[in-house]
Design a protein around this motif. Structure first.
Motif, PDB file in Angstrom:
ATOM      1  N   ALA A  33     -20.288 -21.420 -48.108  1.00 28.37           N
ATOM      2  CA  ALA A  33     -19.290 -22.475 -48.311  1.00 28.37           C
ATOM      3  C   ALA A  33     -18.522 -22.252 -49.612  1.00 28.37           C
ATOM      4  O   ALA A  33     -17.303 -22.431 -49.681  1.00 28.37           O
ATOM      5  N   ILE A  34     -19.278 -21.833 -50.673  1.00 18.70           N
ATOM      6  CA  ILE A  34     -18.627 -21.571 -51.955  1.00 18.70           C
ATOM      7  C   ILE A  34     -17.650 -20.411 -51.827  1.00 18.70           C
ATOM      8  O   ILE A  34     -16.514 -20.447 -52.322  1.00 18.70           O
ATOM      9  N   LEU A  35     -18.080 -19.338 -51.123  1.00 18.88           N
ATOM     10  CA  LEU A  35     -17.203 -18.187 -50.940  1.00 18.88           C
ATOM     11  C   LEU A  35     -15.975 -18.546 -50.108  1.00 18.88           C
ATOM     12  O   LEU A  35     -14.869 -18.072 -50.375  1.00 18.88           O
ATOM     13  N   ALA A  36     -16.175 -19.390 -49.087  1.00 22.22           N
ATOM     14  CA  ALA A  36     -15.041 -19.806 -48.266  1.00 22.22           C
ATOM     15  C   ALA A  36     -14.031 -20.600 -49.094  1.00 22.22           C
ATOM     16  O   ALA A  36     -12.820 -20.425 -48.969  1.00 22.22           O
ATOM     17  N   GLU A  37     -14.575 -21.480 -49.960  1.00 29.19           N
ATOM     18  CA  GLU A  37     -13.684 -22.259 -50.813  1.00 29.19           C
ATOM     19  C   GLU A  37     -12.929 -21.344 -51.782  1.00 29.19           C
ATOM     20  O   GLU A  37     -11.731 -21.508 -52.003  1.00 29.19           O
ATOM     21  N   ALA A  38     -13.652 -20.363 -52.362  1.00 26.42           N
ATOM     22  CA  ALA A  38     -13.000 -19.418 -53.269  1.00 26.42           C
ATOM     23  C   ALA A  38     -11.934 -18.603 -52.542  1.00 26.42           C
ATOM     24  O   ALA A  38     -10.854 -18.324 -53.085  1.00 26.42           O
ATOM     25  N   ARG A  39     -12.248 -18.212 -51.274  1.00 24.78           N
ATOM     26  CA  ARG A  39     -11.259 -17.466 -50.508  1.00 24.78           C
ATOM     27  C   ARG A  39     -10.014 -18.306 -50.260  1.00 24.78           C
ATOM     28  O   ARG A  39      -8.888 -17.835 -50.390  1.00 24.78           O
ATOM     29  N   ASP A  40     -10.213 -19.588 -49.923  1.00 20.16           N
ATOM     30  CA  ASP A  40      -9.068 -20.460 -49.673  1.00 20.16           C
ATOM     31  C   ASP A  40      -8.228 -20.613 -50.934  1.00 20.16           C
ATOM     32  O   ASP A  40      -6.987 -20.607 -50.882  1.00 20.16           O
ATOM     33  N   ARG A  41      -8.926 -20.741 -52.096  1.00 25.44           N
ATOM     34  CA  ARG A  41      -8.174 -20.870 -53.347  1.00 25.44           C
ATOM     35  C   ARG A  41      -7.384 -19.598 -53.633  1.00 25.44           C
ATOM     36  O   ARG A  41      -6.232 -19.653 -54.083  1.00 25.44           O
ATOM     37  N   ALA A  42      -8.021 -18.444 -53.384  1.00 26.16           N
ATOM     38  CA  ALA A  42      -7.326 -17.178 -53.641  1.00 26.16           C
ATOM     39  C   ALA A  42      -6.119 -17.016 -52.723  1.00 26.16           C
ATOM     40  O   ALA A  42      -5.048 -16.565 -53.148  1.00 26.16           O
ATOM     41  N   GLU A  43      -6.289 -17.400 -51.437  1.00 22.70           N
ATOM     42  CA  GLU A  43      -5.160 -17.292 -50.511  1.00 22.70           C
ATOM     43  C   GLU A  43      -4.036 -18.241 -50.917  1.00 22.70           C
ATOM     44  O   GLU A  43      -2.861 -17.901 -50.830  1.00 22.70           O
ATOM     45  N   SER A  44      -4.422 -19.442 -51.371  1.00 20.60           N
ATOM     46  CA  SER A  44      -3.405 -20.397 -51.822  1.00 20.60           C
ATOM     47  C   SER A  44      -2.658 -19.857 -53.029  1.00 20.60           C
ATOM     48  O   SER A  44      -1.439 -19.940 -53.118  1.00 20.60           O
ATOM     49  N   ALA A  45      -3.419 -19.258 -53.986  1.00 22.52           N
ATOM     50  CA  ALA A  45      -2.777 -18.685 -55.168  1.00 22.52           C
ATOM     51  C   ALA A  45      -1.859 -17.537 -54.778  1.00 22.52           C
ATOM     52  O   ALA A  45      -0.775 -17.365 -55.339  1.00 22.52           O
ATOM     53  N   SER A  46      -2.293 -16.735 -53.796  1.00 23.10           N
ATOM     54  CA  SER A  46      -1.458 -15.610 -53.358  1.00 23.10           C
ATOM     55  C   SER A  46      -0.158 -16.113 -52.743  1.00 23.10           C
ATOM     56  O   SER A  46       0.917 -15.578 -53.012  1.00 23.10           O
ATOM     57  N   ARG A  47      -0.279 -17.176 -51.905  1.00 21.68           N
ATOM     58  CA  ARG A  47       0.951 -17.726 -51.311  1.00 21.68           C
ATOM     59  C   ARG A  47       1.867 -18.295 -52.387  1.00 21.68           C
ATOM     60  O   ARG A  47       3.083 -18.134 -52.336  1.00 21.68           O
ATOM     61  N   ALA A  48       1.259 -18.965 -53.390  1.00 21.83           N
ATOM     62  CA  ALA A  48       2.069 -19.542 -54.459  1.00 21.83           C
ATOM     63  C   ALA A  48       2.770 -18.453 -55.254  1.00 21.83           C
ATOM     64  O   ALA A  48       3.942 -18.565 -55.622  1.00 21.83           O
ATOM     65  N   ARG A  49       2.047 -17.351 -55.552  1.00 19.18           N
ATOM     66  CA  ARG A  49       2.663 -16.265 -56.306  1.00 19.18           C
ATOM     67  C   ARG A  49       3.787 -15.617 -55.503  1.00 19.18           C
ATOM     68  O   ARG A  49       4.818 -15.219 -56.057  1.00 19.18           O
ATOM     69  N   THR A  50       3.587 -15.490 -54.186  1.00 22.71           N
ATOM     70  CA  THR A  50       4.645 -14.922 -53.349  1.00 22.71           C
ATOM     71  C   THR A  50       5.896 -15.791 -53.388  1.00 22.71           C
ATOM     72  O   THR A  50       7.019 -15.296 -53.531  1.00 22.71           O
ATOM     73  N   ALA A  51       5.694 -17.128 -53.288  1.00 24.27           N
ATOM     74  CA  ALA A  51       6.830 -18.043 -53.362  1.00 24.27           C
ATOM     75  C   ALA A  51       7.504 -17.954 -54.722  1.00 24.27           C
ATOM     76  O   ALA A  51       8.731 -17.989 -54.844  1.00 24.27           O
ATOM     77  N   PHE A  52       6.659 -17.832 -55.783  1.00 24.35           N
ATOM     78  CA  PHE A  52       7.219 -17.745 -57.128  1.00 24.35           C
ATOM     79  C   PHE A  52       8.055 -16.476 -57.287  1.00 24.35           C
ATOM     80  O   PHE A  52       9.147 -16.508 -57.860  1.00 24.35           O
ATOM     81  N   LEU A  53       7.539 -15.334 -56.791  1.00 26.36           N
ATOM     82  CA  LEU A  53       8.281 -14.089 -56.907  1.00 26.36           C
ATOM     83  C   LEU A  53       9.608 -14.173 -56.146  1.00 26.36           C
ATOM     84  O   LEU A  53      10.629 -13.642 -56.600  1.00 26.36           O
ATOM     85  N   ALA A  54       9.578 -14.844 -54.988  1.00 28.72           N
ATOM     86  CA  ALA A  54      10.831 -15.013 -54.253  1.00 28.72           C
ATOM     87  C   ALA A  54      11.832 -15.837 -55.064  1.00 28.72           C
ATOM     88  O   ALA A  54      13.017 -15.520 -55.135  1.00 28.72           O
ATOM     89  N   THR A  55      11.323 -16.920 -55.704  1.00 27.89           N
ATOM     90  CA  THR A  55      12.201 -17.760 -56.528  1.00 27.89           C
ATOM     91  C   THR A  55      12.734 -16.972 -57.723  1.00 27.89           C
ATOM     92  O   THR A  55      13.911 -17.046 -58.076  1.00 27.89           O
ATOM     93  N   MET A  56      11.828 -16.204 -58.381  1.00 30.32           N
ATOM     94  CA  MET A  56      12.254 -15.405 -59.530  1.00 30.32           C
ATOM     95  C   MET A  56      13.326 -14.390 -59.122  1.00 30.32           C
ATOM     96  O   MET A  56      14.288 -14.156 -59.856  1.00 30.32           O
ATOM     97  N   SER A  57      13.126 -13.764 -57.959  1.00 34.22           N
ATOM     98  CA  SER A  57      14.122 -12.808 -57.493  1.00 34.22           C
ATOM     99  C   SER A  57      15.475 -13.490 -57.327  1.00 34.22           C
ATOM    100  O   SER A  57      16.509 -12.964 -57.749  1.00 34.22           O
ATOM    101  N   HIS A  58      15.459 -14.701 -56.741  1.00 38.18           N
ATOM    102  CA  HIS A  58      16.715 -15.431 -56.548  1.00 38.18           C
ATOM    103  C   HIS A  58      17.337 -15.816 -57.890  1.00 38.18           C
ATOM    104  O   HIS A  58      18.539 -15.620 -58.111  1.00 38.18           O
TER     105      HIS A  58
END
Length: 859
Positions: free
Chosen positions: A457-482
């Motif tokens: 359960a702890i690993l699943a939660e950590a994975r979800d947090r990492a995926e969320s951070a990855s999506r956020a960074r992707t959105a941020f990079l798209a915004t920075m590019s714009h």
């Protein structure tokens, strides 16, 4: 285990048997002789049968062991041959890729093609490549990587040249080993045809391989003293060999059994007399796919059967000894009785050993962390260990029927061989596995997996947090590019419009737009750098006295023009209880207020923005004051569900807001981190469509007494340095042009060089008033050149030096001053910045005590 109590019994039995064999009368002696003869005949028959069994078993075992040894050797040599095949195929393919690459380069630029320049790259020329050469269509050597001016050697008679004279067949040709006329070494030639634009024959590109390096693979494996690996061509000629007989390169085995074998089959093994080596050998071969090559791995029979031969000697010796022993015991019937007695003793010892093993098994089951339950087909408990009784509350001992409660938990999987889970009353998670036994019983294994489930359960939660951070960074990079592309588009677009613009007023407007776009781009980069510094905990903070009212007033005045453009109000109000001067970091506070006030103006279309400054003493700290600066607006506001993501670095509330109002979304994240570093915090209250209120709460130390005003007097007039001879060390032509034009407009004379060594040479040949030194340059960078100037003992060692760099970190500034510079200016440069930096450098160099650089480094 049986040697203790059983010894007296054995002694008594042997004593009684010995007495019975010693009759006192002749009748008993005759009876004894009859029994001895009978015993002798039976013993002889039994002995002969045993001898036959010994030799039959020895023969069977040795034959089986030899077959296994042969099979193992065949499997081992076949596996090595497979690996050697992959090694050779990979090496040939890599070299073929190099040939194709060089051919492509030659076809792209036949006149300017420089073979030596291309092959100097370590990625193109592998260690096993002796030479790469280019042969012209007349068969004469054109170029080689060994020399830039090769002799025009005639190679038209070489098979690797003549192989490409026929039709245009784009195939890799692999030659037999030949003695190179240029390299002077035995090599295997890999060649590709060169074609002219019209498709005619243009020559041959050749890669000469060292056959001995091809067989370096032998050094990585152990094939014994007589083992060997060999690379044949399908023509039967040896290309490379490792192990014994390395001098056989170039020899042909056409007509030999091995050649016939790999001519018929693509892979296999051959056992017989050596083809090129003496003695019987096992050779595994593989014909390479798509290449005219065959790899073989040969083992000497005496080596791979060495273990078998040793065992054979031992077994034959043991069989001979056993035969002698059996012949000795044939004549004695007493030995037969002794063996029976020994068999009985061994049986007793075995039974005792079984009893001990049973006790050990019971102890092991009792202390296992898993629960073990064995249930008979009639649902009676056969085996139950302690852990299972704890899990299922089962009764101790076997033979009792399985309780109903336990049946409901574990009998659902009875005999299925699948795993399931159930939860006990105390929350323990049990993994249950049921296995059907041959006699119809069922073995149940119960494992406590509570900790594993918790970790999953702890690993699943950590994975979800990492995926969320990855999506956020992707959105941020798209915004920075714009966001970066927007001002960059303004700079590029305006520069193109200026090229075609003849109206001075319009050109001036375009230049203003270009400058504003560049400043906006620089602000975005500064925000990203601030985030990086804060994440790395490398942001420096000051603690100096400053006036709160002045910081608020200056922040409001900077944003006021934007408010006036939008037609909204902007006001500031100071509460009477706010102390006039406090100790803190005025620059960071100004940055925070500019972010908050700028956001408020940006997201407000009507109404206004108000800034309110209040304060209150902190309980228990007489000299500490808590500033509360509120920025209220009547803008678009936010929903309460969005407030939790408001200050995240890589997240924006709504992409449409970013597209409508612009911005990177970093301002609030930077402001919150700055406040946290300074011991403060930010609070926000908002209603969607009604506006927002951001409140900065920051502890600050009150200045005990009002300090006298700084003797600033009237505004300082601009610095007038007069015309100077300036040496500019800069490797970038654009930066050189900008700095030169700026300095020339200020009335200075500029000499430009491209690196640090050129700057030292220029100082040695002419006098300069100041040096502008770029930090990052080829050959010799700016800091190395500065150290060489300061430590060289030359007449120009005390020339003022100003470091120019695009790096803005504090450690970059510290490294520059430690190297000996007198001033520090960051790019992009302006006339005001350069004038101030030059004036400061000249003043510092002229100050007393700067000869050793101590005062400069402390500045």
């Amino acid at each position: 285990m049986g040697s203790g109590p059983a010894d007296p019994v054995r002694s008594r039995v042997l004593s009684r048997r010995s007495l019975s064999l010693l009759p006192p009368s002749s009748r008993l002696a005759d009876s004894l002789r009859v029994h001895l003869r009978a015993a002798f005949g039976l013993s002889t028959l039994l002995g002969l049968m045993l001898i036959a069994c010994v030799w039959a078993g020895t023969h069977f075992y040795l034959r089986l062991d030899r077959e296994k040894s042969l099979e193992a050797a065949m499997a081992n040599s076949a596996n090595i041959a497979r690996v050697f095949e992959e090694h050779v195929a990979q090496s040939v393919k890599e070299i073929d890729k190099t040939l194709l690459f060089l051919r492509h380069a030659w076809e792209a630029d036949r006149v300017g093609f420089d073979l030596s320049a291309w092959t100097n790259n370590a990625y193109l020329l592998r260690d096993l490549t002796v030479q790469v050469a280019l042969i012209g269509p007349d068969g004469r050597l054109v170029a080689t990587n060994l020399t830039r001016a090769p002799e025009r050697v005639d190679l038209s008679d070489r098979p690797h040249f003549r192989a490409h004279l026929g039709p245009d067949r784009d195939e890799l040709y692999i030659s037999a080993p030949v003695l190179g006329r240029v390299s002077g070494r035995w090599t295997v030639q890999l060649t590709r045809r060169l074609s002219n634009p019209d498709g005619s024959f243009g020559g041959v590109i050749v890669a000469s391989l060292d056959p001995y390096r091809l067989s370096d693979f032998f050094e990585q494996i152990d094939l014994g003293h007589e083992g060997a690996i060999t690379l044949f061509g399908t023509d039967g000629v040896i290309r490379a060999r490792g192990g014994i007989g390395t001098d056989l390169i170039g020899r042909s085995i056409v007509g030999k059994p091995l050649f016939e074998a790999f001519s018929r089959e693509t892979s296999g093994s051959y056992l017989g007399d050596g083809t090129v080596s003496a003695g019987r050998r096992l050779v595994s071969f593989r014909r390479m796919k798509d290449l005219p090559l065959v790899v073989t791995v040969g083992l000497a029979e005496q080596e791979f059967l060495a273990d078998y031969l040793a065992i054979r000697r031992n077994f034959l010796g043991a069989a001979a000894i056993a035969t002698l022993l059996l012949l000795l015991v044939i004549g004695s019937g007493i030995e037969h009785e002794v063996r029976l007695i020994r068999a009985r003793i061994a049986q007793r010892a075995s039974e005792a050993d079984v009893a001990d093993k049973t006790q050990e098994l019971e102890a092991t089951l009792a202390h296992m962390s898993q629960g073990i339950v064995m249930i008979d087909p009639d649902e009676r408990l056969r085996v139950v260990n302690r852990r299972a009784r704890e899990f299922l509350r089962l009764p101790a001992g076997g033979g009792v029927r399985l309780p109903e409660a336990a049946r409901a938990q574990i009998c659902g999987l009875q005999g299925r061989g699948a795993a399931a889970e159930f939860v006990l009353d105390d929350g323990t998670v049990i993994e249950h596995l049921a296995t059907r036994l041959p006699d119809g019983a069922t073995l149940h294994t119960l494992t406590d997996v509570t900790a594993r489930k918790r970790h999953e359960a702890i690993l699943a939660e950590a994975r979800d947090r990492a995926e969320s951070a990855s999506r956020a960074r992707t959105a941020f990079l798209a915004t920075m590019s714009h966001e970066i592309r927007t001002p960059l588009n303004g700079v590029i677009g305006m520069s193109r419009l200026i090229e075609d613009c003849d109206d001075p007023a319009e050109r001036s407007a375009h230049l203003d737009t270009m400058r504003h776009s560049a400043e906006h781009l620089l602000q975005i980069i500064d925000d990203i750098l601030d985030v990086s510094k804060l994440e790395a905990d490398r942001m420096a903070f000051e603690a100096i006295p400053f006036e709160v009212a002045e910081i608020v007033r200056a922040s409001v005045e900077i944003v006021a023009p934007r408010a006036r453009e939008k037609g909204i109000g902007l006001s500031a109000e100071m509460a009477p209880n706010v102390p006039p001067r406090v100790v803190g970091d005025p620059g960071r506070l100004r940055q925070i207020l500019l972010n908050l006030i700028g956001n408020a103006v940006k997201f407000t279309e009507s109404g206004g923005v108000s800034v309110t400054v209040e304060g209150a003493p902190v309980a228990g700290a007489a000299e500490t004051f808590e500033l509360r600066i509120s920025v209220a607006d009547t803008g678009i506001g936010m929903a309460e569900s969005d407030l939790c993501n408001l200050f995240q670095e890589f997240s924006q509330l709504d992409g449409s807001i970013s597209r409508r109002f612009g911005g990177t979304g970093l301002g609030l994240a930077i402001s919150r981190k700055l406040l946290e570093k300074m011991g403060g915090r930010v609070e926000v209250a908002s209603l969607q469509g009604r506006g927002s209120i951001f409140t900065v709460i920051l502890p600050a130390q009150i200045v005990a007494a009002v300090a006298p005003p700084s003797p600033v007097g009237p505004p300082t007039p601009p610095v007038d340095l007069g015309p100077l001879d300036i040496l500019l060390a800069e490797d970038n032509p654009t930066n050189t042009l900008v700095a030169t034009r700026v300095l020339q407009k200020l009335g200075h004379r500029v000499t430009a060089v491209v690196d640090g060594q050129a700057a030292i040479d220029a100082l040695a040949s002419a006098r300069f008033d100041v040096v502008l030194m770029d930090v990052m340059m080829p050959r010799m960078d700016g800091l190395a050149a500065t150290r060489a100037i300061r430590d060289g003992g030359q007449t120009f060692a005390d020339v003022p030096i100003v470091a120019l760099t695009a790096n803005t970190l504090d450690e970059d500034r510290e490294r520059a001053f430690a190297a000996g510079v007198d001033g520090f200016a960051t790019k992009p440069v302006s006339g005001e910045r350069l004038t101030a930096a030059i004036a400061a450098a000249i003043a510092r160099r002229a100050a007393p005590g700067t000869a050793d650089g101590a005062a400069i480094r402390a500045a």
